[in-house]
Design an enzyme around this catalytic site. Structure first.
Site, mmCIF file in Angstrom:
data_model
loop_
_atom_site.group_PDB
_atom_site.id
_atom_site.type_symbol
_atom_site.label_atom_id
_atom_site.label_comp_id
_atom_site.label_asym_id
_atom_site.label_seq_id
_atom_site.Cartn_x
_atom_site.Cartn_y
_atom_site.Cartn_z
ATOM 1 C CG ASP A 288 -12.762 -9.047 2.041
ATOM 2 O OD1 ASP A 288 -12.764 -8.018 1.349
ATOM 3 O OD2 ASP A 288 -12.213 -9.121 3.160
ATOM 4 C CG ASN B 96 -0.871 -6.646 -1.609
ATOM 5 O OD1 ASN B 96 -1.530 -7.166 -2.511
ATOM 6 N ND2 ASN B 96 -1.275 -6.595 -0.341
ATOM 7 C CG HIS C 147 -9.962 -5.721 0.943
ATOM 8 N ND1 HIS C 147 -10.178 -6.879 1.650
ATOM 9 C CD2 HIS C 147 -8.634 -5.474 1.031
ATOM 10 C CE1 HIS C 147 -9.026 -7.306 2.159
ATOM 11 N NE2 HIS C 147 -8.078 -6.479 1.791
ATOM 12 C CD GLU D 251 -4.640 -7.758 1.511
ATOM 13 O OE1 GLU D 251 -5.502 -7.049 2.060
ATOM 14 O OE2 GLU D 251 -3.424 -7.508 1.597
ATOM 15 C CD GLU E 174 -2.811 -1.437 2.332
ATOM 16 O OE1 GLU E 174 -2.727 -0.618 3.256
ATOM 17 O OE2 GLU E 174 -3.612 -2.391 2.322
HETATM 18 O O1 G3I Z 1 -3.452 -8.298 18.795
HETATM 19 C C1 G3I Z 1 -4.345 -7.346 19.378
HETATM 20 C C2 G3I Z 1 -4.973 -7.929 20.614
HETATM 21 O O2 G3I Z 1 -3.960 -8.145 21.568
HETATM 22 C C3 G3I Z 1 -6.033 -6.955 21.130
HETATM 23 O O3 G3I Z 1 -6.690 -7.518 22.223
HETATM 24 C C4 G3I Z 1 -7.047 -6.637 20.049
HETATM 25 C C5 G3I Z 1 -8.074 -5.625 20.489
HETATM 26 O O4 G3I Z 1 -8.554 -4.854 19.421
HETATM 27 O O5 G3I Z 1 -6.370 -6.127 18.925
HETATM 28 C C6 G3I Z 1 -5.443 -7.021 18.387
HETATM 29 O O6 G3I Z 1 -4.832 -6.474 17.268
HETATM 30 C C7 G3I Z 1 -5.645 -6.385 16.104
HETATM 31 C C8 G3I Z 1 -4.982 -7.193 15.004
HETATM 32 O O7 G3I Z 1 -5.712 -7.028 13.814
HETATM 33 C C9 G3I Z 1 -4.915 -8.689 15.348
HETATM 34 O O8 G3I Z 1 -6.207 -9.197 15.487
HETATM 35 C C10 G3I Z 1 -5.721 -4.927 15.700
HETATM 36 O O9 G3I Z 1 -6.448 -4.210 16.685
HETATM 37 C C11 G3I Z 1 -6.398 -4.809 14.367
HETATM 38 O O10 G3I Z 1 -6.319 -3.468 13.907
HETATM 39 C C12 G3I Z 1 -5.713 -5.694 13.356
HETATM 40 O O11 G3I Z 1 -6.441 -5.606 12.149
HETATM 41 C C13 G3I Z 1 -5.789 -6.147 11.015
HETATM 42 C C14 G3I Z 1 -5.505 -5.013 10.021
HETATM 43 O O12 G3I Z 1 -4.992 -5.562 8.820
HETATM 44 C C15 G3I Z 1 -4.471 -4.045 10.551
HETATM 45 O O13 G3I Z 1 -3.231 -4.674 10.687
HETATM 46 C C16 G3I Z 1 -6.711 -7.170 10.420
HETATM 47 O O14 G3I Z 1 -6.831 -8.295 11.303
HETATM 48 C C17 G3I Z 1 -6.157 -7.629 9.062
HETATM 49 O O15 G3I Z 1 -7.104 -8.471 8.432
HETATM 50 C C18 G3I Z 1 -5.910 -6.414 8.186
HETATM 51 O O16 G3I Z 1 -5.355 -6.845 6.971
HETATM 52 C C19 G3I Z 1 -5.081 -5.818 6.006
HETATM 53 C C20 G3I Z 1 -3.829 -6.219 5.267
HETATM 54 O O17 G3I Z 1 -2.774 -6.436 6.163
HETATM 55 C C21 G3I Z 1 -3.455 -5.142 4.228
HETATM 56 N N1 G3I Z 1 -4.561 -4.882 3.342
HETATM 57 C C22 G3I Z 1 -5.830 -4.555 4.006
HETATM 58 C C23 G3I Z 1 -6.220 -5.650 4.998
HETATM 59 C C24 G3I Z 1 -7.569 -5.350 5.633
HETATM 60 O O18 G3I Z 1 -7.502 -4.195 6.415
#
Ligand code: G3I
Length: 399
Positions: free
Chosen positions: A320, A254, A290, A318, A213
């Protein structure tokens, strides 16, 4: 009299307790609870590890005790999959693609029913860790690498004979605070990027989203810790380090909103051209994909071909397709058509290597926590039952 009535009641009690409630589990490997369902529901097999009491088709004795082998109805009582194909990856590979894959995440791996489907390599030939290879997870302190979370998913993929896609090396998001709050000069940051990408690509080889990104939607460079100090040079620094660490790994950039022709796609194409003319290794471009039900970009195939013409492969990385909840039969049908449209684009382009969905089930989709009131974006529903979307993908894979 009273004691006889009480005894009769007691005798009935185990039966009442024994029956699983609507939506409750009623079978599967390792399940020791009831295999009968309450009246008005029947026990339907989702997979070898999980059968569930779904509304409808009761046996008249208060419930069914026979897990059925598949169902045309999703667990929400909505239309479901009727496909009988061998599996998405099996069909994709038979049609010449490298894989059909899924993202996953570490917390989900305690869910045995979920893992059973994820591990079926006729369905999924490739896994992408959704979070555990990101910078905050892999280098939480400068120079201290943690491969634990990523390795859990790599080991699962290896065990299942599935390919791995590394995700990701350089991204503006999910960075450790030592990096975002540091005041590094260009020389120091070059070394930091180089060390990070070289180390993680050297550790896990296969395909990698090295640059994630990098652009704003208007095609300008995103302002972040990397661009603000190094300008666009951070891209070649990362790619060169990754290439040196493992020359055989496919190196990708990506992004989202590059699936259709437009300023952002053009910016990415210009970057590919400049990297190639500078002799920097770049192997592929990831179309995140997405999407929103009913709003699929019109020219995905044409746009893929434009990238391939530059000498790179493309992949859907990715995918969906979300909707405003609640889902309806009409939305699920539109979603089926939309999945078919997107997958068909990749199937029509020889240089499209493969397709990855951003987790296969609504149970673990990122969408509801990010887009309030939206969801149901994946081909399997929250109860791990295939939706019509599955049939749309299957139809596209079969051509
Ligand atoms: O690990 C912590 C956990 O300890 C805590 O209790 C919890 C409470 O909110 O948060 C957890 O972290 C989260 C993490 O995912 C793991 O579940 C973050 O808040 C959350 O923001 C994070 O979201 C991820 C997001 O990227 C940001 O990194 C999504 O799961 C993931 O699907 C998403 O993936 C991205 C790709 O990397 C890039 N392209 C877009 C895609 C969708 O946003």
């Amino acid at each position: 009299m009273k004691s006889i009535a009480f005894a009769s009641l007691l005798a009935l009690l185990p039966l009442a307790i024994a029956q699983s409630q609507e939506w409750g589990q009623c079978g599967g490997i390792g399940w020791t609870g009831s295999t009968t369902c309450v009246s008005g529901t029947s026990c339907v097999e989702s997979n070898a590890y999980y059968s569930q009491c779904l509304p409808g088709a009761s046996t008249g004795n208060g419930g069914s005790s026979q897990p059925a082998g598949g169902s045309p109805t999703s667990s929400a009582g909505a239309p479901g999959s009727t496909s009988t194909i061998a599996g998405l990856n099996a069909v994709a590979q038979a049609a010449g693609k490298k894989y059909f894959g899924s993202a996953t995440d570490n917390p989900e791996l305690t869910d045995t029913a979920y893992v059973a489907i994820l591990s079926d390599n006729t369905q999924f030939g490739q896994l992408t860790p959704g979070n555990s290879m990101k910078w905050y997870a892999t280098e939480p302190e400068q120079g201290t690498f943690d491969f634990t979370g990523g390795q859990q998913i790599v080991s699962l993929a290896q065990q299942n004979k599935q390919l791995m896609r590394g995700h990701n090396c350089v991204w503006y998001n999910e960075l450790p605070s030592w990096l975002t709050s540091g005041t590094f000069n260009a020389t120091e940051l070059t070394s930091i990027v180089s060390t990070h990408c070289g180390t993680i690509v050297g550790h896990w080889k296969d395909s990698w989203d090295i640059i994630n990104e990098p652009f704003n939607d208007d095609g300008t460079w995103r302002s972040d810790v990397f661009y603000n100090t190094l300008g666009s040079d951070f891209v070649s620094v990362a790619l060169n380090a990754a290439s040196a660490a493992d020359p055989s790994t496919k190196l990708y950039m990506n992004d989202y909103n590059i699936e259709n022709p437009g300023v952002k796609a053009t910016a990415m194409q210009n970057l590919v051209k400049s990297l190639k003319s500078a002799g920097v290794k770049i192997d592929g471009i990831g179309f995140e994909s997405h999407f929103i039900v009913g709003e699929i970009p019109a020219d995905i195939q044409q746009n893929m071909e434009a990238f391939v013409a530059l000498g790179v492969e493309v992949s859907i990385t990715e995918l969906d397709i979300r909707m405003t909840l609640p889902s309806t039969d009409a939305l699920l049908e539109q979603q089926k058509q939309d999945y078919q449209t997107v997958i068909s684009a990749c199937m029509a382009v020889e240089g499209c290597a493969g397709m990855t969905i951003w987790d296969y089930t609504d149970k673990y989709s990122w969408v509801p926590s990010t887009f309030s009131g939206q969801g149901a974006a994946c081909p399997w529903d929250e109860n791990l039952v295939k939706k019509p979307a599955y049939d749309g993908i299957a139809a596209a894979l079969q051509g």
